[in-house]
Write an enzyme that holds these catalytic residues in place. Structure first.
Site, PDB file in Angstrom:
ATOM      1  N   HIS A 164      17.362 -38.300   3.880  1.00  0.00           N
ATOM      2  CA  HIS A 164      17.963 -37.355   4.821  1.00  0.00           C
ATOM      3  C   HIS A 164      18.588 -38.026   6.031  1.00  0.00           C
ATOM      4  O   HIS A 164      19.202 -37.341   6.862  1.00  0.00           O
ATOM      5  CB  HIS A 164      16.904 -36.341   5.274  1.00  0.00           C
ATOM      6  CG  HIS A 164      16.422 -35.454   4.165  1.00  0.00           C
ATOM      7  ND1 HIS A 164      17.021 -34.253   3.859  1.00  0.00           N
ATOM      8  CD2 HIS A 164      15.428 -35.616   3.258  1.00  0.00           C
ATOM      9  CE1 HIS A 164      16.396 -33.700   2.825  1.00  0.00           C
ATOM     10  NE2 HIS A 164      15.428 -34.503   2.443  1.00  0.00           N
ATOM     11  N   ASP A 371      24.371 -39.762  12.517  1.00  0.00           N
ATOM     12  CA  ASP A 371      23.492 -38.711  11.996  1.00  0.00           C
ATOM     13  C   ASP A 371      23.700 -38.562  10.499  1.00  0.00           C
ATOM     14  O   ASP A 371      24.844 -38.559  10.027  1.00  0.00           O
ATOM     15  CB  ASP A 371      23.783 -37.374  12.687  1.00  0.00           C
ATOM     16  CG  ASP A 371      22.512 -36.594  13.016  1.00  0.00           C
ATOM     17  OD1 ASP A 371      21.485 -36.838  12.353  1.00  0.00           O
ATOM     18  OD2 ASP A 371      22.555 -35.764  13.935  1.00  0.00           O
TER      19      ASP A 371
END
Length: 724
Positions: A164, A371
């Site tokens: 993730h 991110d």
């Protein structure tokens, strides 16, 4: 009956001890929502750390029982585990490295040892309830070693992994002393997922350069397994945010907040406290906006929510102090009696209050420095039921690959972010609606539930492809049948490719000479059957290496033949025109000059471009360029371009191993035929063999051969079994 096991560092609940009893509060995260459709079914289960240090055995038993009712099972960690594995290696080594903050990487060996130990704890906990026919889906960077640990214990299980956070480039991953072990852990999976194609590309590059596993269209071949690596951009529970934005509870909050703030444009930023989020840079850009545009004073405010995180860590404490100072400075500089530029909250908010912030804000400023995905921007867009609002999004967030209708910015460009805010403040309502509608359409389609479905469907597809290959894997039963057929045959013949079949590959082709074990094996085998060495090697090399052996030889893919019982030297089987060589050689030499480590091997009727010694990524790139160039030239000369193992070979199409093998067998009556080879040039041999032949491809890939075998070492074991 098979089941699905979800594994993550944290369970999707928070554990609280109240009035002498444990209570579990469900997580509101998107992952928990999406995976709820899986782990709550049948015998499925979610395994992870409950988030607290519980040392008392009776309390542990109580937690186990309570979690069982919720379809969960705990992995209990000690304070030392949490400190060294979670706060240490996971968040002080992997996190900064994978987010490109190399100055924060901690190279503590104690951290690594704890990381290995805790991954093993997770493995042991899973093995208590897992079987070989189960599906195990492991999540995120805290558990990189777990897939291979599970593979070693449950070789037939279906194992998937999803990361993730970003996966860094080779230049970053190579800095970690434990890079090899981390990558080996991940390739224990059948399917490895990332949020973006860039992350996938970086991973494949690292696996190629560090582990030596090549890939084709996202499929890695490691030992006898096919592994798929793919990008799966994660979505949100769109309906949850869209419904909340229109709910009475949220609208009441909106009304109350707007009365307090008055009539002004609102920017919203929501982040966890972390150096990867770019919070100071964002505040500075807003400061510059107010400095350069006094007309916005009293008319624009920023609601800034920073959720506390790891505030005992020095670098995070320093970040918090920097943010506090910057916000204090901007507010002291520009505030008036009835206007504050930045409304700063260092805490989390209930869901409906966050929904109100999304709903009432005119602009979302989502500008992380790096991110993996970032779901805040997606939640903001989903909350815009009136289709009014502007998203300013960092190019460094995974979500920027999907939300192309946002205003995309480089978070390191303060002037660019400031100008983006100006553009957003002046954007007309019609354009806002077009942009928001387009992004909403995409988010509705690719929500969290679709993400789960696509991932699980892909996992099923990978397992089907693996099954196709495994059906050809040579097992003991087939081996015994083959040995029996060989020993009962009166006229057996065995065709053996050389490089990649009898010996492994070397960086210098001349170093792959036959060792004494191989010479002895071929000698003994040739006493029991007719042995044909059929290779792309030149005749001089083959003749020297197998001098004195009672074997037939076919060199250069079928140009030259030499029979053991004939006194004359090599016979030219295919007499062809070589006038094309000069043109092709010039092109190959040009690519050698551009590619350090590459070289040309000239055979009598072919040219070979070697790139085994070239830097991994560069070799692949140049090979593709040269392949396209040669394919174009080949049409004019009636030539064939063949891609082998770290080589490109160009020759006439009417010269191939299959034709030469047929010529060798013509007029003879063999009652046992076997052919072994490892690359595309050997496919011609397999096609030419009679239907009753045993054809075997070395390495696990799609082939015309009847069977696959693992590697040259296994080939030698097989050949020894024929003569033992």
């Amino acid at each position: 009956m098979s089941k699905t096991i979800i594994v993550s560092n944290r369970l999707p609940v928070s554990l609280q001890h109240k009035n002498g009893k444990f209570e579990f509060k469900p997580s509101a995260g998107g992952l928990a929502t999406g995976l709820g459709s899986i782990y709550k079914e049948g015998e499925n289960i979610w395994i992870g750390w409950p988030g607290n240090d519980v040392a008392d055995e009776n309390q542990r038993m109580e937690i186990v029982e309570e979690l069982r009712k919720l379809k969960m099972a705990p992995v209990f960690l000690t304070k030392s585990d949490v400190e060294l594995y979670y706060e240490g290696f996971s968040n002080e080594t992997i996190w900064p490295a994978f987010h490109y903050f190399t100055q924060y990487i901690n190279y503590e060996n104690d951290y690594w040892e704890a990381y290995c130990r805790v991954n093993q704890k997770f493995c042991d906990a899973i093995l208590e309830s897992a079987n070989d026919d189960d599906t195990i889906w492991v999540h995120d960077y805290q558990l990189l070693l777990l897939p291979m640990m599970l593979r070693n214990k449950l070789p037939k299980a279906t194992i998937a992994f999803f990361q993730h956070i970003p996966f860094p480039s080779y230049e970053i991953i190579r800095m970690l002393p434990w890079r090899k072990e981390m990558l080996e852990g991940m390739v224990g999976s059948d399917l490895i997922g990332f949020h973006t194609y860039d992350d996938m590309r970086h991973f494949l590059s690292a696996v190629g350069r560090i582990l030596g596993h090549s890939n084709e269209s996202g499929f890695i071949q490691a030992d006898n397994r096919l592994i798929n690596v793919d990008a799966f951009p994660m979505g949100i529970d769109y309906d949850k945010f869209a419904s909340a934005a229109a709910s009475k509870k949220t609208l009441n909050h909106v009304k109350k907040f707007k009365e307090m703030l008055g009539d002004q444009k609102l920017l919203i930023t929501i982040d966890r406290l972390d150096y990867s989020k770019g919070i100071p840079q964002r505040v500075k850009a807003f400061d510059q906006l107010l400095e350069d545009h006094p007309e916005y004073h009293g008319k624009v405010s920023m609601i800034m929510v920073v959720v506390p995180s790891r505030d005992r860590v020095k670098s995070y404490q320093a970040l918090k102090e920097e943010i506090d100072t910057l916000v204090g400075s901007i507010n002291s500089k520009f505030s008036t009696l009835n206007w504050v530029p930045v409304h700063y909250f260092y805490r989390s908010f209930p869901f409906n209050e966050l929904s109100a912030f999304y709903t009432m804000s005119d602009i979302a400023l989502v500008t992380p420095l790096r991110d993996g995905m970032n779901l805040v921007c997606k939640e903001f867009v989903a909350s815009k039921s009136q289709k009014q609002g502007v998203l300013i999004l960092s190019e460094m967030a995974g979500a920027s690959k999907e939300l192309v209708d946002a205003i995309l910015v480089n978070p390191n460009d303060q002037e660019g972010v400031k100008n983006a805010i100006v553009e957003a403040l002046s954007m007309d309502e019609e354009e806002q609606e077009l942009r928001i509608s387009s992004m909403q359409s995409s988010l509705k389609k690719y929500d969290i539930f679709q993400w789960v479905k696509v991932f699980m469907d892909r996992l099923k597809h990978v397992k089907e492809r693996q099954t196709d290959l495994e059906s050809k894997a040579m097992d003991n039963k087939i081996r015994e049948q083959m040995v029996q057929a060989f020993k009962s045959a009166s006229r057996p013949i065995v065709f053996l490719d050389y490089d990649g079949t009898l010996v492994g590959f070397k960086s210098r082709p001349q170093d792959a000479f036959p060792d004494e074990e191989l010479k002895s094996l071929v000698k003994t085998l040739s006493e029991s059957c007719q042995v044909v060495i059929i290779s792309g090697r030149d005749k001089e090399t083959l003749g020297k290496w197998f001098k004195g052996q009672k074997v037939d030889m076919i060199a250069e893919h079928g140009v030259w033949l030499k029979k053991k019982d004939q006194k004359e030297d090599w016979v030219l089987y295919a007499d062809v025109d070589d006038s094309w060589k000069d043109d092709i050689r010039k092109v190959m030499e040009y690519y050698v000059l551009r590619t350090p480590g590459a070289f040309i091997e000239e055979k009598h009727h072919s040219l070979v471009w070697h790139y085994r010694k070239v830097e991994s990524g560069l070799g692949d790139l140049r090979m593709r360029e040269l392949f396209s160039h040669l394919k174009y030239m080949a049409r004019g000369h009636n030539l064939q371009v063949l891609e082998g193992n770290m080589v490109l070979e160009i020759k006439r199409p009417d010269i191939n191993k299959g034709r030469a093998a047929l010529a060798m067998m013509r007029g003879e009556d063999y009652d046992f035929v076997m052919a072994l080879g490892d690359d595309w040039t050997d496919e011609d041999t397999f096609k030419a063999m009679p239907k009753s032949a045993y054809t075997i491809r070395v390495g696990y890939t799609y082939t015309q051969a009847n069977y696959n075998i693992k590697n040259p070492k296994e080939v030698r074991v097989l050949l020894n079994s024929l003569i033992s």
